[in-house]
Design an enzyme around this catalytic site. Structure first.
Site, PDB file in Angstrom:
ATOM      1  N   GLU A 128       0.717  -1.363   0.362  1.00  0.00           N
ATOM      2  CA  GLU A 128      -0.061  -0.152   0.234  1.00  0.00           C
ATOM      3  C   GLU A 128       0.955   1.127  -0.001  1.00  0.00           C
ATOM      4  OE1 GLU A 128      -2.533  -0.943   3.180  1.00  0.00           O
ATOM      5  OE2 GLU A 128      -3.520  -1.708   2.117  1.00  0.00           O
ATOM      6  N   HIS A 244      -9.025   9.489   3.843  1.00  0.00           N
ATOM      7  CA  HIS A 244      -8.567   8.561   2.939  1.00  0.00           C
ATOM      8  C   HIS A 244      -8.764   8.837   1.476  1.00  0.00           C
ATOM      9  CE1 HIS A 244      -8.072   4.284   0.778  1.00  0.00           C
ATOM     10  NE2 HIS A 244      -7.278   3.811   1.865  1.00  0.00           N
ATOM     11  N   ARG A 290      -0.509   8.707   2.279  1.00  0.00           N
ATOM     12  CA  ARG A 290      -1.803   9.307   2.090  1.00  0.00           C
ATOM     13  C   ARG A 290      -1.867  10.510   1.585  1.00  0.00           C
ATOM     14  NH1 ARG A 290      -5.032   4.739   5.955  1.00  0.00           N
ATOM     15  NH2 ARG A 290      -4.899   3.490   4.102  1.00  0.00           N
ATOM     16  N   HIS A 351     -10.558   9.660   7.725  1.00  0.00           N
ATOM     17  CA  HIS A 351     -11.194   8.048   8.003  1.00  0.00           C
ATOM     18  C   HIS A 351     -10.089   7.742   8.479  1.00  0.00           C
ATOM     19  CE1 HIS A 351      -9.645   4.137   6.729  1.00  0.00           C
ATOM     20  NE2 HIS A 351      -8.720   3.870   6.412  1.00  0.00           N
ATOM     21  N   ARG A 386      -0.799   9.126   9.755  1.00  0.00           N
ATOM     22  CA  ARG A 386      -0.661   7.146   9.457  1.00  0.00           C
ATOM     23  C   ARG A 386      -0.370   5.991   8.609  1.00  0.00           C
ATOM     24  NH1 ARG A 386      -3.527   2.764   8.747  1.00  0.00           N
ATOM     25  NH2 ARG A 386      -6.104   4.094   8.303  1.00  0.00           N
TER      26      ARG A 386
END
Ligand code: SIN
Length: 538
Positions: A128, A244, A290, A351, A386
């Protein structure tokens, strides 16, 4: 925060039903259930959760759980990726502890009955954004949280010392002489009950519902953060709400997450004209962390004056796509989208709350007797942003630490427990005008998108602060007799802390982007900050 009640409801302990347990755990997501499983069988454990036990952010996790499991990867790589994503604010010691513990926690999940996806007899690993290596285990393709929670809840139910109460709303944490000693809860309706515990573990998850557009389920209203705040706990890092990048954007759909693993397997992001815009935004393109991708999408939507961008999987092997993402395929199909051919309309949504109740490296909060784990906390693992798939692992590691620590602390206490004669009275409101809870909730959620969204500035934050101050003045003094009112009060409390923190941090870092201070400023803001408004009861 001045002018709010210490407790959301009036009560008198002498006139109520009581329940005693060695350990009370608030929340039945991964952190709460993992904590319960760590408590030895001679101690009684009560887990309470406000909805069905399956309704937690953990259950909806798609992507997976990060851990170093392949010979090509190292702990140093995972630590480094986490620190880079965290943009200078991670606590390195916490990162190292969690990263080193991750493979063991994944083994424990398998021992509890979780069936992760495999490839050639080995755990299948995906990638990811922000990860330098394939290190994310997943289950049922894209329904990792569902499988993990199925297995761990079943395991917890088989343990005679663990009781799980669903449909039980925790209204507030009880404190006596500065120590947490239980909670006031409402079970299936407005009737209240006092639960007394030697130790309390808060694992109640996040607060994505303060935003109109969120990947979170309706339960994520920040109740634990607000209750801890009213009980005098320190909160930290509240400016860092993670957005997100890819949430399904079609009229009529709930805001459904399209996992980052889709980009991990090679999907492209395109603007309305078909351009792969991430190529000129960041050398890591679609696999940048992100915060970078979410902001790039935001700018692209502004530039193109189009309300979304698109995920494109049409160049990938169609069989791999449908096998790997069965849940996403099913949901998109229900809106007439074939993910192997059609572009999927997406835009960012709230998110994950990085900030929360401050915990030390054992999971202790600043209130004696109160421990906390998972999204409700600020542990220092995530810094200012994060890394994908580092949240379930944090819940597992800190859940374990809290379960262990709370059990040891409970054993050191006298066997007999005390029900203190606590009472609290909220003066009836002088104005009996009925408050339209749904309307105020909708206004709050919309305000947060407009003024405390991906891009912020001083003037919009000041407007948000003023609106919130006005709403809090009349909504926080009232006494409600049900969940919707208590949730509204909790969301207002959390939103106010978030806006205050965002105003204070005059720089841009990680998920917090101030257009009036677009640079990171280590000299002034290289440390995490404690919420600036201590709770002051009426
Ligand atoms: C995702 O599947 O993209 C979500 C994973 C995460 O939030 O860590």
């Amino acid at each position: 925060m001045s002018g709010a009640n210490r407790y959301l409801v009036s009560f008198d302990a002498r006139e109520m039903l009581h329940r005693f347990t060695d350990i009370l755990i608030i929340g039945a997501g991964i952190a709460g259930i993992r904590a319960a499983l760590e408590i030895p069988s001679d101690l009684s454990v009560l887990v309470v959760t406000k909805d069905r036990v399956t309704e937690s952010n953990s259950s909806y996790a798609q992507g997976g759980i990060a851990g170093v499991l392949s010979p090509e990867d190292t702990f140093e790589n995972h630590v480094e990726d986490t620190l880079i994503a965290g943009d200078g604010l991670c606590d390195r010691a916490v990162v190292e502890m969690v990263v080193h513990e991750a493979p063991h926690q994944i083994d424990k999940l398998i021992e509890f009955g979780t069936r992760f996806d495999e490839e050639n007899g080995q755990l299948a690993l995906t990638r990811e954004g922000g990860h330098s290596h394939r290190r994310i285990v997943h289950a049922l393709g894209d329904s990792t949280g569902f499988e993990v929670m199925r297995a761990t809840i079943a395991y917890a139910r088989s343990r005679p010392n663990i009781r799980i109460w669903d449909e039980t709303f925790t209204i507030d944490l009880l404190t006596h002489e500065g120590r947490c000693c239980g909670a006031i809860v409402a079970r299936s309706g407005p009737d209240k009950l006092l639960v007394w515990a030697k130790q309390v573990i808060l694992a109640s998850g996040g607060c994505g519902m303060v935003y109109r557009e969120t990947t979170n389920p309706p339960v994520a209203t920040g109740d634990g953060m607000a209750a801890a705040y009213r009980a005098g706990a320190e909160l930290r890092d509240m400016e860092f709400m993670q957005f997100h990048p890819t949430v399904l954007y079609v009229a009529g759909s709930a805001r459904y997450l399209i996992s980052e693993a889709v980009r991990g397997e090679g999907a492209y992001l395109r603007d309305v004209h078909g351009e792969r815009f991430m190529l000129r935004e960041d050398p890591r393109a679609e696999l940048a962390p992100r915060d970078v991708v979410a902001r790039a999408i935001f700018r692209t939507m502004e530039r193109t004056q189009h309300p979304n961008v698109y995920l494109d999987l049409s160049h990938l092997d169609p069989q791999m796509v449908v096998n790997r993402f069965p849940g996403i395929n099913r949901v998109c199909k229900s809106f007439g989208l074939d993910i192997t051919r059609d572009r999927i309309p997406v835009r960012p949504g709230a998110h994950y709350m990085i900030g929360g109740v401050t915990v030390d490296r054992h999971g202790r909060t600043t209130v004696p007797g109160l421990w906390a784990a998972g999204e409700v906390t600020s542990s220092g693992l995530h810094g200012a942003n994060r890394l994908a798939s580092n949240s379930l692992i944090e819940g597992l590691v800190y859940g374990t630490l809290c379960g262990r620590g709370a059990a040891e602390a409970a054993r050191r206490m006298p066997p007999a427990m005390t029900a203190w004669p606590l009472r609290y009275t909220i003066a009836p409101s002088e104005d009996d005008t009925r408050l339209d809870i749904a309307d105020l909730t909708a206004s709050l959620r919309s305000l947060m998108v407009r003024k405390m969204g991906i891009v912020r500035d001083r003037s919009r934050l000041l407007e948000a602060k003023e609106d919130l101050r006005f709403w809090c003045r009349y909504a926080l003094r009232r006494e409600f007799d049900g969940k919707a009112g208590w949730e509204l009060q909790n969301m207002l409390t959390v939103a106010r802390l978030m806006v205050a923190a965002a105003l204070t941090r005059e720089e841009s870092r990680g998920t917090h982007f101030r257009s009036d201070y677009p640079q990171r400023d280590d000299a002034r803001w290289g440390q995490r900050h404690v919420t600036s408004e201590p709770f002051v009861a009426l």
